[in-house]
Write a protein that holds these residues in place. Structure first.
Motif, PDB file in Angstrom:
ATOM      1  N   LEU A 202      -9.919  54.079 -65.763  1.00 50.85           N
ATOM      2  CA  LEU A 202      -9.078  54.232 -64.556  1.00 50.85           C
ATOM      3  C   LEU A 202      -9.687  53.537 -63.348  1.00 50.85           C
ATOM      4  O   LEU A 202      -8.964  53.074 -62.464  1.00 50.85           O
ATOM      5  CB  LEU A 202      -8.847  55.720 -64.272  1.00 50.85           C
ATOM      6  CG  LEU A 202      -7.904  56.424 -65.265  1.00 50.85           C
ATOM      7  CD1 LEU A 202      -7.965  57.943 -65.079  1.00 50.85           C
ATOM      8  CD2 LEU A 202      -6.462  55.923 -65.096  1.00 50.85           C
ATOM      9  N   ALA A 203     -11.036  53.443 -63.319  1.00 48.03           N
ATOM     10  CA  ALA A 203     -11.713  52.778 -62.195  1.00 48.03           C
ATOM     11  C   ALA A 203     -11.381  51.284 -62.137  1.00 48.03           C
ATOM     12  O   ALA A 203     -11.561  50.644 -61.097  1.00 48.03           O
ATOM     13  CB  ALA A 203     -13.218  52.982 -62.302  1.00 48.03           C
ATOM     14  N   LEU A 204     -10.891  50.745 -63.238  1.00 49.21           N
ATOM     15  CA  LEU A 204     -10.472  49.330 -63.245  1.00 49.21           C
ATOM     16  C   LEU A 204      -9.124  49.153 -62.543  1.00 49.21           C
ATOM     17  O   LEU A 204      -8.639  48.043 -62.397  1.00 49.21           O
ATOM     18  CB  LEU A 204     -10.387  48.819 -64.695  1.00 49.21           C
ATOM     19  CG  LEU A 204     -11.700  48.879 -65.498  1.00 49.21           C
ATOM     20  CD1 LEU A 204     -11.433  48.598 -66.983  1.00 49.21           C
ATOM     21  CD2 LEU A 204     -12.723  47.891 -64.943  1.00 49.21           C
ATOM     22  N   ARG A 205      -8.506  50.253 -62.146  1.00 45.60           N
ATOM     23  CA  ARG A 205      -7.208  50.285 -61.462  1.00 45.60           C
ATOM     24  C   ARG A 205      -6.135  49.517 -62.229  1.00 45.60           C
ATOM     25  O   ARG A 205      -5.455  48.628 -61.699  1.00 45.60           O
ATOM     26  CB  ARG A 205      -7.330  49.741 -60.032  1.00 45.60           C
ATOM     27  CG  ARG A 205      -8.324  50.505 -59.182  1.00 45.60           C
ATOM     28  CD  ARG A 205      -7.935  50.502 -57.705  1.00 45.60           C
ATOM     29  NE  ARG A 205      -8.541  51.602 -56.980  1.00 45.60           N
ATOM     30  CZ  ARG A 205      -8.027  52.837 -56.885  1.00 45.60           C
ATOM     31  NH1 ARG A 205      -6.885  53.124 -57.475  1.00 45.60           N
ATOM     32  NH2 ARG A 205      -8.648  53.769 -56.203  1.00 45.60           N
ATOM     33  N   PRO A 206      -5.978  49.858 -63.519  1.00 53.10           N
ATOM     34  CA  PRO A 206      -4.983  49.136 -64.328  1.00 53.10           C
ATOM     35  C   PRO A 206      -3.557  49.497 -63.925  1.00 53.10           C
ATOM     36  O   PRO A 206      -3.287  50.612 -63.505  1.00 53.10           O
ATOM     37  CB  PRO A 206      -5.278  49.628 -65.748  1.00 53.10           C
ATOM     38  CG  PRO A 206      -5.861  50.998 -65.559  1.00 53.10           C
ATOM     39  CD  PRO A 206      -6.652  50.928 -64.281  1.00 53.10           C
ATOM     40  N   ARG A 207      -2.693  48.520 -64.096  1.00 50.09           N
ATOM     41  CA  ARG A 207      -1.257  48.721 -63.921  1.00 50.09           C
ATOM     42  C   ARG A 207      -0.680  49.211 -65.254  1.00 50.09           C
ATOM     43  O   ARG A 207       0.204  50.048 -65.292  1.00 50.09           O
ATOM     44  CB  ARG A 207      -0.654  47.355 -63.535  1.00 50.09           C
ATOM     45  CG  ARG A 207       0.739  47.333 -63.005  1.00 50.09           C
ATOM     46  CD  ARG A 207       1.040  45.913 -62.443  1.00 50.09           C
ATOM     47  NE  ARG A 207       0.843  44.851 -63.430  1.00 50.09           N
ATOM     48  CZ  ARG A 207       1.764  44.488 -64.325  1.00 50.09           C
ATOM     49  NH1 ARG A 207       2.924  45.084 -64.368  1.00 50.09           N
ATOM     50  NH2 ARG A 207       1.513  43.499 -65.180  1.00 50.09           N
ATOM     51  N   ILE A 208      -1.208  48.632 -66.324  1.00 50.04           N
ATOM     52  CA  ILE A 208      -0.749  48.957 -67.680  1.00 50.04           C
ATOM     53  C   ILE A 208      -1.974  49.204 -68.548  1.00 50.04           C
ATOM     54  O   ILE A 208      -2.934  48.417 -68.516  1.00 50.04           O
ATOM     55  CB  ILE A 208       0.071  47.793 -68.275  1.00 50.04           C
ATOM     56  CG1 ILE A 208       1.354  47.566 -67.458  1.00 50.04           C
ATOM     57  CG2 ILE A 208       0.406  48.048 -69.746  1.00 50.04           C
ATOM     58  CD1 ILE A 208       2.047  46.255 -67.767  1.00 50.04           C
ATOM     59  N   VAL A 209      -1.937  50.289 -69.313  1.00 47.63           N
ATOM     60  CA  VAL A 209      -3.005  50.562 -70.281  1.00 47.63           C
ATOM     61  C   VAL A 209      -2.382  50.528 -71.687  1.00 47.63           C
ATOM     62  O   VAL A 209      -1.387  51.208 -71.948  1.00 47.63           O
ATOM     63  CB  VAL A 209      -3.667  51.933 -70.018  1.00 47.63           C
ATOM     64  CG1 VAL A 209      -4.692  52.258 -71.115  1.00 47.63           C
ATOM     65  CG2 VAL A 209      -4.335  51.936 -68.638  1.00 47.63           C
ATOM     66  N   VAL A 210      -2.968  49.707 -72.536  1.00 50.97           N
ATOM     67  CA  VAL A 210      -2.486  49.594 -73.919  1.00 50.97           C
ATOM     68  C   VAL A 210      -3.366  50.487 -74.795  1.00 50.97           C
ATOM     69  O   VAL A 210      -4.575  50.258 -74.897  1.00 50.97           O
ATOM     70  CB  VAL A 210      -2.548  48.144 -74.427  1.00 50.97           C
ATOM     71  CG1 VAL A 210      -2.015  48.062 -75.864  1.00 50.97           C
ATOM     72  CG2 VAL A 210      -1.766  47.211 -73.495  1.00 50.97           C
ATOM     73  N   PRO A 211      -2.776  51.534 -75.382  1.00 49.90           N
ATOM     74  CA  PRO A 211      -3.563  52.421 -76.242  1.00 49.90           C
ATOM     75  C   PRO A 211      -3.750  51.822 -77.625  1.00 49.90           C
ATOM     76  O   PRO A 211      -3.069  50.855 -77.983  1.00 49.90           O
ATOM     77  CB  PRO A 211      -2.691  53.678 -76.308  1.00 49.90           C
ATOM     78  CG  PRO A 211      -1.285  53.179 -76.167  1.00 49.90           C
ATOM     79  CD  PRO A 211      -1.355  51.903 -75.332  1.00 49.90           C
ATOM     80  N   GLY A 212      -4.643  52.396 -78.417  1.00 50.07           N
ATOM     81  CA  GLY A 212      -4.831  51.931 -79.788  1.00 50.07           C
ATOM     82  C   GLY A 212      -3.657  52.287 -80.687  1.00 50.07           C
ATOM     83  O   GLY A 212      -3.401  51.613 -81.685  1.00 50.07           O
ATOM     84  N   HIS A 213      -2.955  53.356 -80.329  1.00 50.82           N
ATOM     85  CA  HIS A 213      -1.794  53.801 -81.099  1.00 50.82           C
ATOM     86  C   HIS A 213      -0.701  54.223 -80.125  1.00 50.82           C
ATOM     87  O   HIS A 213      -0.947  55.028 -79.224  1.00 50.82           O
ATOM     88  CB  HIS A 213      -2.179  54.990 -82.000  1.00 50.82           C
ATOM     89  CG  HIS A 213      -3.290  54.653 -82.958  1.00 50.82           C
ATOM     90  ND1 HIS A 213      -3.071  54.152 -84.221  1.00 50.82           N
ATOM     91  CD2 HIS A 213      -4.638  54.702 -82.800  1.00 50.82           C
ATOM     92  CE1 HIS A 213      -4.234  53.931 -84.821  1.00 50.82           C
ATOM     93  NE2 HIS A 213      -5.214  54.254 -83.977  1.00 50.82           N
ATOM     94  N   GLY A 214       0.479  53.659 -80.291  1.00 48.62           N
ATOM     95  CA  GLY A 214       1.598  54.006 -79.421  1.00 48.62           C
ATOM     96  C   GLY A 214       1.930  52.890 -78.453  1.00 48.62           C
ATOM     97  O   GLY A 214       1.425  51.770 -78.569  1.00 48.62           O
ATOM     98  N   ASP A 215       2.802  53.210 -77.496  1.00 48.24           N
ATOM     99  CA  ASP A 215       3.296  52.207 -76.541  1.00 48.24           C
ATOM    100  C   ASP A 215       2.422  52.145 -75.292  1.00 48.24           C
ATOM    101  O   ASP A 215       1.747  53.117 -74.955  1.00 48.24           O
ATOM    102  CB  ASP A 215       4.736  52.570 -76.138  1.00 48.24           C
ATOM    103  CG  ASP A 215       5.710  52.354 -77.287  1.00 48.24           C
ATOM    104  OD1 ASP A 215       5.510  51.405 -78.067  1.00 48.24           O
ATOM    105  OD2 ASP A 215       6.667  53.145 -77.395  1.00 48.24           O
ATOM    106  N   PRO A 216       2.464  51.000 -74.594  1.00 50.79           N
ATOM    107  CA  PRO A 216       1.725  50.872 -73.334  1.00 50.79           C
ATOM    108  C   PRO A 216       2.128  51.962 -72.337  1.00 50.79           C
ATOM    109  O   PRO A 216       3.290  52.386 -72.318  1.00 50.79           O
ATOM    110  CB  PRO A 216       2.140  49.487 -72.830  1.00 50.79           C
ATOM    111  CG  PRO A 216       2.543  48.737 -74.065  1.00 50.79           C
ATOM    112  CD  PRO A 216       3.164  49.756 -74.969  1.00 50.79           C
ATOM    113  N   VAL A 217       1.159  52.402 -71.553  1.00 51.83           N
ATOM    114  CA  VAL A 217       1.389  53.487 -70.592  1.00 51.83           C
ATOM    115  C   VAL A 217       0.872  53.067 -69.220  1.00 51.83           C
ATOM    116  O   VAL A 217       0.209  52.030 -69.075  1.00 51.83           O
ATOM    117  CB  VAL A 217       0.678  54.790 -71.043  1.00 51.83           C
ATOM    118  CG1 VAL A 217       1.285  55.307 -72.335  1.00 51.83           C
ATOM    119  CG2 VAL A 217      -0.826  54.588 -71.189  1.00 51.83           C
ATOM    120  N   GLY A 218       1.167  53.890 -68.217  1.00 52.07           N
ATOM    121  CA  GLY A 218       0.657  53.665 -66.871  1.00 52.07           C
ATOM    122  C   GLY A 218      -0.556  54.540 -66.614  1.00 52.07           C
ATOM    123  O   GLY A 218      -0.909  55.397 -67.435  1.00 52.07           O
ATOM    124  N   PRO A 219      -1.202  54.358 -65.448  1.00 53.07           N
ATOM    125  CA  PRO A 219      -2.414  55.133 -65.140  1.00 53.07           C
ATOM    126  C   PRO A 219      -2.167  56.634 -65.045  1.00 53.07           C
ATOM    127  O   PRO A 219      -3.084  57.419 -65.338  1.00 53.07           O
ATOM    128  CB  PRO A 219      -2.882  54.551 -63.800  1.00 53.07           C
ATOM    129  CG  PRO A 219      -1.758  53.717 -63.286  1.00 53.07           C
ATOM    130  CD  PRO A 219      -0.902  53.340 -64.442  1.00 53.07           C
TER     131      PRO A 219
END
Ligand SMILES: [Zn+2]
Length: 236
Positions: A202-219
Protein backbone atom coordinates in the motif's frame (compact mmCIF):
# COMPACT_ATOMS: atom_id res chain seq x y z
CA UNK A 1 -8.50 -31.00 -20.83
CA UNK A 2 -6.92 -27.83 -22.09
CA UNK A 3 -7.35 -24.33 -20.89
CA UNK A 4 -7.14 -20.94 -22.47
CA UNK A 5 -6.74 -17.74 -20.55
CA UNK A 6 -8.18 -14.33 -21.33
CA UNK A 7 -6.23 -11.08 -21.46
CA UNK A 8 -7.23 -7.99 -19.61
CA UNK A 9 -5.24 -4.77 -20.12
CA UNK A 10 -5.19 -2.90 -16.80
CA UNK A 11 -2.97 -0.02 -18.00
CA UNK A 12 -1.03 0.84 -21.15
CA UNK A 13 1.17 -2.21 -21.85
CA UNK A 14 0.29 -3.80 -18.49
CA UNK A 15 -1.76 -6.97 -18.90
CA UNK A 16 -3.24 -9.71 -16.78
CA UNK A 17 -4.07 -13.14 -18.16
CA UNK A 18 -6.85 -14.80 -16.19
CA UNK A 19 -7.47 -18.52 -16.00
CA UNK A 20 -10.47 -20.41 -14.65
CA UNK A 21 -8.29 -23.02 -12.92
CA UNK A 22 -7.43 -21.71 -9.44
CA UNK A 23 -8.78 -18.30 -10.64
CA UNK A 24 -5.18 -17.58 -11.52
CA UNK A 25 -3.84 -14.21 -12.68
CA UNK A 26 -0.52 -14.16 -14.56
CA UNK A 27 1.03 -10.83 -15.60
CA UNK A 28 2.85 -9.09 -18.42
CA UNK A 29 4.51 -5.66 -18.60
CA UNK A 30 5.60 -4.57 -22.08
CA UNK A 31 8.43 -2.14 -22.79
CA UNK A 32 10.05 -1.06 -26.05
CA UNK A 33 13.08 -3.34 -25.59
CA UNK A 34 11.93 -6.13 -23.28
CA UNK A 35 8.84 -7.47 -21.58
CA UNK A 36 8.46 -8.91 -18.11
CA UNK A 37 6.44 -12.08 -17.58
CA UNK A 38 5.07 -12.33 -14.03
CA UNK A 39 4.72 -15.98 -12.95
CA UNK A 40 4.66 -18.86 -15.40
CA UNK A 41 1.75 -21.15 -14.51
CA UNK A 42 1.20 -24.65 -13.13
CA UNK A 43 3.22 -26.72 -15.62
CA UNK A 44 4.84 -26.49 -19.05
CA UNK A 45 1.55 -26.97 -20.92
CA UNK A 46 0.01 -24.06 -19.03
CA UNK A 47 3.28 -22.10 -19.42
CA UNK A 48 3.30 -22.73 -23.18
CA UNK A 49 -0.26 -21.43 -23.55
CA UNK A 50 0.78 -18.30 -21.66
CA UNK A 51 4.02 -17.93 -23.65
CA UNK A 52 2.22 -18.11 -27.00
CA UNK A 53 -0.38 -15.61 -25.78
CA UNK A 54 2.50 -13.26 -24.83
CA UNK A 55 3.96 -13.70 -28.31
CA UNK A 56 0.62 -12.63 -29.82
CA UNK A 57 0.85 -9.24 -28.10
CA UNK A 58 4.60 -8.51 -28.24
CA UNK A 59 7.72 -9.73 -30.02
CA UNK A 60 10.33 -8.19 -27.67
CA UNK A 61 12.46 -10.64 -25.62
CA UNK A 62 11.08 -11.61 -22.23
CA UNK A 63 12.40 -11.86 -18.71
CA UNK A 64 10.50 -13.82 -16.07
CA UNK A 65 9.91 -12.94 -12.43
CA UNK A 66 8.51 -15.49 -9.97
CA UNK A 67 6.41 -14.03 -7.13
CA UNK A 68 7.06 -17.18 -5.05
CA UNK A 69 7.86 -20.88 -5.29
CA UNK A 70 4.34 -22.36 -5.33
CA UNK A 71 3.76 -24.71 -8.26
CA UNK A 72 0.96 -22.72 -9.89
CA UNK A 73 3.26 -19.68 -10.12
CA UNK A 74 6.57 -21.32 -10.94
CA UNK A 75 6.26 -24.75 -12.61
CA UNK A 76 5.63 -23.32 -16.11
CA UNK A 77 9.02 -21.58 -16.32
CA UNK A 78 10.55 -24.18 -18.69
CA UNK A 79 8.15 -22.89 -21.39
CA UNK A 80 10.04 -19.54 -21.26
CA UNK A 81 13.71 -20.50 -20.73
CA UNK A 82 16.42 -19.77 -21.68
CA UNK A 83 15.85 -16.26 -20.35
CA UNK A 84 16.58 -14.32 -17.15
CA UNK A 85 14.42 -15.72 -14.32
CA UNK A 86 14.21 -13.24 -11.46
CA UNK A 87 13.18 -14.14 -7.90
CA UNK A 88 13.98 -13.52 -4.27
CA UNK A 89 17.19 -15.23 -3.12
CA UNK A 90 15.23 -17.75 -1.01
CA UNK A 91 12.93 -18.79 -3.90
CA UNK A 92 15.37 -21.29 -5.43
CA UNK A 93 15.87 -23.10 -2.12
CA UNK A 94 12.12 -23.18 -1.56
CA UNK A 95 11.62 -24.61 -5.05
CA UNK A 96 14.21 -27.34 -4.75
CA UNK A 97 13.12 -28.16 -1.19
CA UNK A 98 9.37 -28.38 -1.82
CA UNK A 99 8.86 -29.12 -5.53
CA UNK A 100 8.41 -32.87 -5.20
CA UNK A 101 6.00 -32.55 -2.26
CA UNK A 102 3.99 -29.91 -4.15
CA UNK A 103 3.98 -32.08 -7.26
CA UNK A 104 2.75 -35.12 -5.30
CA UNK A 105 0.07 -33.19 -3.40
CA UNK A 106 -1.39 -31.43 -6.44
CA UNK A 107 -1.14 -34.43 -8.75
CA UNK A 108 -3.28 -36.29 -6.19
CA UNK A 109 -5.64 -33.31 -6.05
CA UNK A 110 -6.08 -33.17 -9.83
CA UNK A 111 -6.58 -36.94 -10.10
CA UNK A 112 -9.19 -36.76 -7.36
CA UNK A 113 -10.94 -33.99 -9.32
CA UNK A 114 -10.66 -36.09 -12.52
CA UNK A 115 -8.52 -33.34 -14.11
CA UNK A 116 -6.19 -35.98 -15.52
CA UNK A 117 -4.49 -33.77 -18.13
CA UNK A 118 -3.55 -31.27 -15.41
CA UNK A 119 -2.21 -34.14 -13.24
CA UNK A 120 -0.11 -35.54 -16.08
CA UNK A 121 1.28 -32.15 -17.11
CA UNK A 122 2.21 -31.45 -13.50
CA UNK A 123 3.98 -34.80 -13.22
CA UNK A 124 6.05 -34.03 -16.29
CA UNK A 125 6.84 -30.37 -15.47
CA UNK A 126 10.60 -29.71 -15.48
CA UNK A 127 11.84 -27.54 -12.65
CA UNK A 128 13.66 -24.36 -13.70
CA UNK A 129 15.44 -22.37 -11.01
CA UNK A 130 15.86 -18.58 -10.77
CA UNK A 131 18.95 -17.19 -12.53
CA UNK A 132 18.89 -13.64 -11.10
CA UNK A 133 18.12 -13.11 -7.43
CA UNK A 134 17.94 -10.30 -4.88
CA UNK A 135 17.07 -9.92 -1.21
CA UNK A 136 15.53 -6.44 -1.00
CA UNK A 137 14.82 -5.27 -4.51
CA UNK A 138 15.92 -4.88 -8.12
CA UNK A 139 15.11 -2.53 -10.99
CA UNK A 140 14.56 -3.84 -14.51
CA UNK A 141 14.86 -1.58 -17.54
CA UNK A 142 12.35 -2.56 -20.24
CA UNK A 143 13.38 0.29 -22.58
CA UNK A 144 10.86 3.09 -22.24
CA UNK A 145 9.87 2.08 -18.71
CA UNK A 146 11.40 0.70 -15.55
CA UNK A 147 9.86 -1.93 -13.32
CA UNK A 148 10.76 -2.42 -9.69
CA UNK A 149 10.91 -5.85 -8.01
CA UNK A 150 10.57 -5.71 -4.22
CA UNK A 151 10.54 -8.11 -1.29
CA UNK A 152 8.05 -6.50 1.13
CA UNK A 153 8.94 -8.84 4.01
CA UNK A 154 7.56 -12.26 4.93
CA UNK A 155 3.89 -12.99 4.40
CA UNK A 156 2.37 -15.64 2.17
CA UNK A 157 5.90 -17.14 2.05
CA UNK A 158 9.34 -16.01 3.27
CA UNK A 159 10.32 -14.94 -0.25
CA UNK A 160 7.33 -13.07 -1.72
CA UNK A 161 8.10 -10.61 -4.52
CA UNK A 162 5.84 -7.77 -5.62
CA UNK A 163 6.26 -6.00 -8.95
CA UNK A 164 5.73 -2.24 -9.12
CA UNK A 165 5.09 -0.52 -12.44
CA UNK A 166 5.43 3.09 -11.29
CA UNK A 167 4.45 4.80 -14.57
CA UNK A 168 1.02 3.13 -14.46
CA UNK A 169 0.35 2.82 -10.73
CA UNK A 170 0.02 -0.96 -10.97
CA UNK A 171 1.40 -3.44 -8.43
CA UNK A 172 1.40 -7.22 -8.98
CA UNK A 173 1.14 -8.59 -5.43
CA UNK A 174 1.46 -12.35 -5.94
CA UNK A 175 -0.45 -14.28 -3.28
CA UNK A 176 0.01 -11.56 -0.66
CA UNK A 177 -3.38 -10.43 -1.97
CA UNK A 178 -6.17 -12.66 -3.29
CA UNK A 179 -9.47 -11.49 -4.73
CA UNK A 180 -11.19 -14.79 -5.56
CA UNK A 181 -10.90 -16.25 -2.05
CA UNK A 182 -9.42 -15.29 1.33
CA UNK A 183 -5.60 -15.26 1.36
CA UNK A 184 -4.12 -18.73 1.49
CA UNK A 185 -2.30 -19.25 4.79
CA UNK A 186 -0.09 -22.33 4.56
CA UNK A 187 2.62 -24.01 6.58
CA UNK A 188 5.17 -21.84 4.81
CA UNK A 189 3.27 -18.59 5.53
CA UNK A 190 4.12 -15.99 8.18
CA UNK A 191 0.74 -14.67 9.35
CA UNK A 192 2.16 -12.35 12.04
CA UNK A 193 4.37 -10.58 9.47
CA UNK A 194 1.85 -10.60 6.63
CA UNK A 195 0.00 -7.32 7.45
CA UNK A 196 3.30 -5.39 7.39
CA UNK A 197 4.08 -6.84 3.95
CA UNK A 198 0.67 -5.64 2.72
CA UNK A 199 1.45 -2.22 4.24
CA UNK A 200 4.58 -2.16 2.07
CA UNK A 201 2.38 -2.82 -0.99
CA UNK A 202 0.00 0.00 0.00
CA UNK A 203 2.96 2.34 0.63
CA UNK A 204 3.63 2.18 -3.12
CA UNK A 205 0.30 4.04 -3.50
CA UNK A 206 -1.00 1.72 -6.23
CA UNK A 207 -4.03 2.59 -8.31
CA UNK A 208 -4.51 -1.06 -9.24
CA UNK A 209 -3.31 -4.16 -7.40
CA UNK A 210 -3.21 -7.44 -9.33
CA UNK A 211 -3.65 -10.41 -6.97
CA UNK A 212 -2.23 -13.88 -7.60
CA UNK A 213 -5.77 -15.24 -7.83
CA UNK A 214 -8.85 -13.31 -8.92
CA UNK A 215 -9.47 -9.96 -10.58
CA UNK A 216 -7.50 -6.71 -10.18
CA UNK A 217 -8.57 -4.64 -7.18
CA UNK A 218 -8.10 -1.14 -5.79
CA UNK A 219 -6.21 -0.08 -2.65
CA UNK A 220 -9.42 -0.08 -0.59
CA UNK A 221 -9.87 -3.82 -1.12
CA UNK A 222 -6.24 -4.43 -0.16
CA UNK A 223 -6.57 -2.36 3.01
CA UNK A 224 -9.67 -4.35 4.03
CA UNK A 225 -7.87 -7.64 3.42
CA UNK A 226 -4.92 -6.38 5.45
CA UNK A 227 -7.26 -5.65 8.39
CA UNK A 228 -8.68 -9.16 8.10
CA UNK A 229 -5.17 -10.66 8.12
CA UNK A 230 -4.20 -8.57 11.14
CA UNK A 231 -7.28 -9.79 13.01
CA UNK A 232 -6.54 -13.39 12.16
CA UNK A 233 -2.94 -13.16 13.26
CA UNK A 234 -4.03 -11.80 16.67
CA UNK A 235 -6.34 -14.78 17.15
CA UNK A 236 -3.74 -17.46 16.41
ZN1 LIG B 1 0.96 -19.25 -3.26
Amino acid sequence: MSEHGAWREVADGVLVRRYAELEQALGLVIGTRRCLVIDTGRDEVHGAEFASAVREVTTVPWSVVLTHAHFDHAFGTAAFTPCPVWAHARCGTALTGTAEAQRAEWTRHYRHEAKHAFAEALQRARLELPTDTFTRGATLDLGDRQVRLLHPGRGHTDHDVVIHVPDSGVVFAGDLVEQSAPPSVGEDSHPADWPAAVDAVLALRPRIVVPGHGDPVGPGFVAAQRAMLAGESRDT
